[in-house]
Write an enzyme that holds these catalytic residues in place. Structure first.
Site, short mmCIF file in Angstrom:
data_model
loop_
_atom_site.label_atom_id
_atom_site.label_comp_id
_atom_site.label_asym_id
_atom_site.label_seq_id
_atom_site.Cartn_x
_atom_site.Cartn_y
_atom_site.Cartn_z
N LYS A 110 0.84 -1.20 0.00
CA LYS A 110 0.00 0.00 0.00
C LYS A 110 0.88 1.26 0.00
O LYS A 110 0.61 2.21 -0.73
CB LYS A 110 -0.93 -0.01 1.23
CG LYS A 110 -2.00 -1.11 1.16
CD LYS A 110 -2.76 -1.28 2.47
CE LYS A 110 -3.70 -2.48 2.40
NZ LYS A 110 -4.41 -2.75 3.66
N GLN A 142 -4.47 -1.63 10.02
CA GLN A 142 -4.42 -2.97 9.41
C GLN A 142 -4.97 -4.01 10.37
O GLN A 142 -4.66 -3.99 11.57
CB GLN A 142 -2.96 -3.27 9.02
CG GLN A 142 -2.77 -4.51 8.16
CD GLN A 142 -3.33 -4.36 6.74
OE1 GLN A 142 -3.52 -3.28 6.22
NE2 GLN A 142 -3.61 -5.49 6.12
N ASP A 159 -10.86 2.64 4.79
CA ASP A 159 -11.09 1.20 4.70
C ASP A 159 -12.57 0.86 4.58
O ASP A 159 -12.92 -0.26 4.19
CB ASP A 159 -10.57 0.51 5.97
CG ASP A 159 -9.26 -0.21 5.75
OD1 ASP A 159 -9.01 -0.67 4.61
OD2 ASP A 159 -8.50 -0.34 6.72
N1 GUN Z 1 -6.46 -6.91 6.36
C1 GUN Z 1 -6.77 -7.58 5.24
N2 GUN Z 1 -7.29 -6.76 4.30
C2 GUN Z 1 -7.32 -5.53 4.87
C3 GUN Z 1 -7.76 -4.27 4.39
O1 GUN Z 1 -8.24 -4.07 3.27
N3 GUN Z 1 -7.61 -3.25 5.27
C4 GUN Z 1 -7.10 -3.40 6.52
N4 GUN Z 1 -7.03 -2.34 7.31
N5 GUN Z 1 -6.70 -4.57 6.99
C5 GUN Z 1 -6.81 -5.63 6.15
#
Ligand code: GUN
Length: 282
Positions: free
Chosen positions: A50, A94, A117
């Site tokens: 990311k 996350q 998110d």
């Molecule tokens: N863990 C797995 N996929 C995601 C996501 O899209 N965002 C976040 N914050 N954690 C994740």
């Protein structure tokens, strides 16, 4: 029949070009803060990807990496300062989080205008009411991938295997909003094959390698594989037995290179949107 590939890399590249142009039109880049708690190795990889995409596309990013034993109270106070910081447009925490932290408490603490998110209750509520604000990155990326290939779920029977808050539930809602007939199947579903076999569009987010075999797929179905597993040889694979299923499906996502690149681009799009929300009243 040999399925055509739903190439997430190509679709994400087209989306990236669109978002880059949008970013160039802004007076300054938006800023995304990524919070990682602990050392879950998979989370480390996702967060790195990311951050790399932010750098590539022109979004400012900052990583806040907190120790495994961080308390919920201290994470919440960190979020409160990020909420108050006008230079921060998007906040992403996350998941999974260490067991002493309740993810819902964290997700509801993020300001609804910074919830890139789309996991917070306000974002989820708006989505459920048919007026999406921030939509979780994976389901939003899947919808965009279908659009890229002009595949409309309207009026079709869409089966979603998996009911997570992150993928299955929001995806089912988005499909419904696009006029699909939606069935959600999950680990307790009896006779999964009888359900998946009816799918015109089959979405699989169960986290189980090779769960979906050729016998479970209708001829000509569109198959979207959200799984990210490792097979016995340590190679990445999804939840769908790719090769045999490709011989019956009309379209199928590869793993890797299908849903993954679209998920990252969705987050970029949501961060730009967060910037547009800045200064608005709730
Ligand atoms: N863990 C797995 N996929 C995601 C996501 O899209 N965002 C976040 N914050 N954690 C994740």
């Amino acid at each position: 029949m040999v399925a055509k590939l739903l190439d997430g890399k190509a679709a994400a590249a087209a989306w990236e070009a669109e978002l880059s142009a949008k970013l160039r039109g802004l007076p300054s880049p938006p800023k995304l803060v990524l919070v990682r708690v602990g050392d879950d190795p998979a989370s480390g990889i996702y967060v790195k990807k990311k951050i790399e995409m932010c750098a590539k596309i022109g979004i400012t990013s900052e990583l806040v990496h907190l120790p495994e034993n961080t308390s919920e109270a201290s994470l919440l106070s960190r979020i409160a300062s990020l909420n108050a910081d006008k230079s921060v447009n998007g906040i992403l925490v996350q998941v999974p989080l260490p067991k002493q932290i309740d993810a819902l408490n964290v997700q509801k603490a993020i300001h609804p205008f910074k919830d890139v998110d789309g996991f917070g209750p306000k974002s989820m509520g708006y989505l459920l009411m048919g007026r999406p604000r921030f939509v979780a990155a994976t389901p939003a990326g899947i919808m965009r991938l279908l659009q890229h290939y002009s595949l409309s779920p309207a009026g079709r029977h869409c089966v979603v295997v998996g009911r997570s808050n992150i993928v299955g539930k929001p995806l089912a809602v988005l499909l419904l909003q696009d006029d699909a007939t939606v069935t959600i199947a999950h680990s307790k579903t009896k006779d999964l094959a009888a359900i998946t076999k009816q799918a015109d569009f089959l979405f699989v987010a169960a986290g189980k390698a090779n769960l979906i075999t050729k016998a479970m797929v209708k001829k000509g179905a569109v198959v979207v594989d959200v799984g990210m597993n490792k097979n016995r040889m340590g190679k990445s694979c999804g939840d769908v037995d790719f090769k045999p299923v490709s011989s019956v499906a009309s379209f199928i996502t590869p793993v890797p290179g299908g849903v993954g690149p679209m998920t990252i681009m969705s987050l970029m799009a949501n961060t730009i949107k967060a910037r547009e929300f800045q200064n608005q009243k709730e």
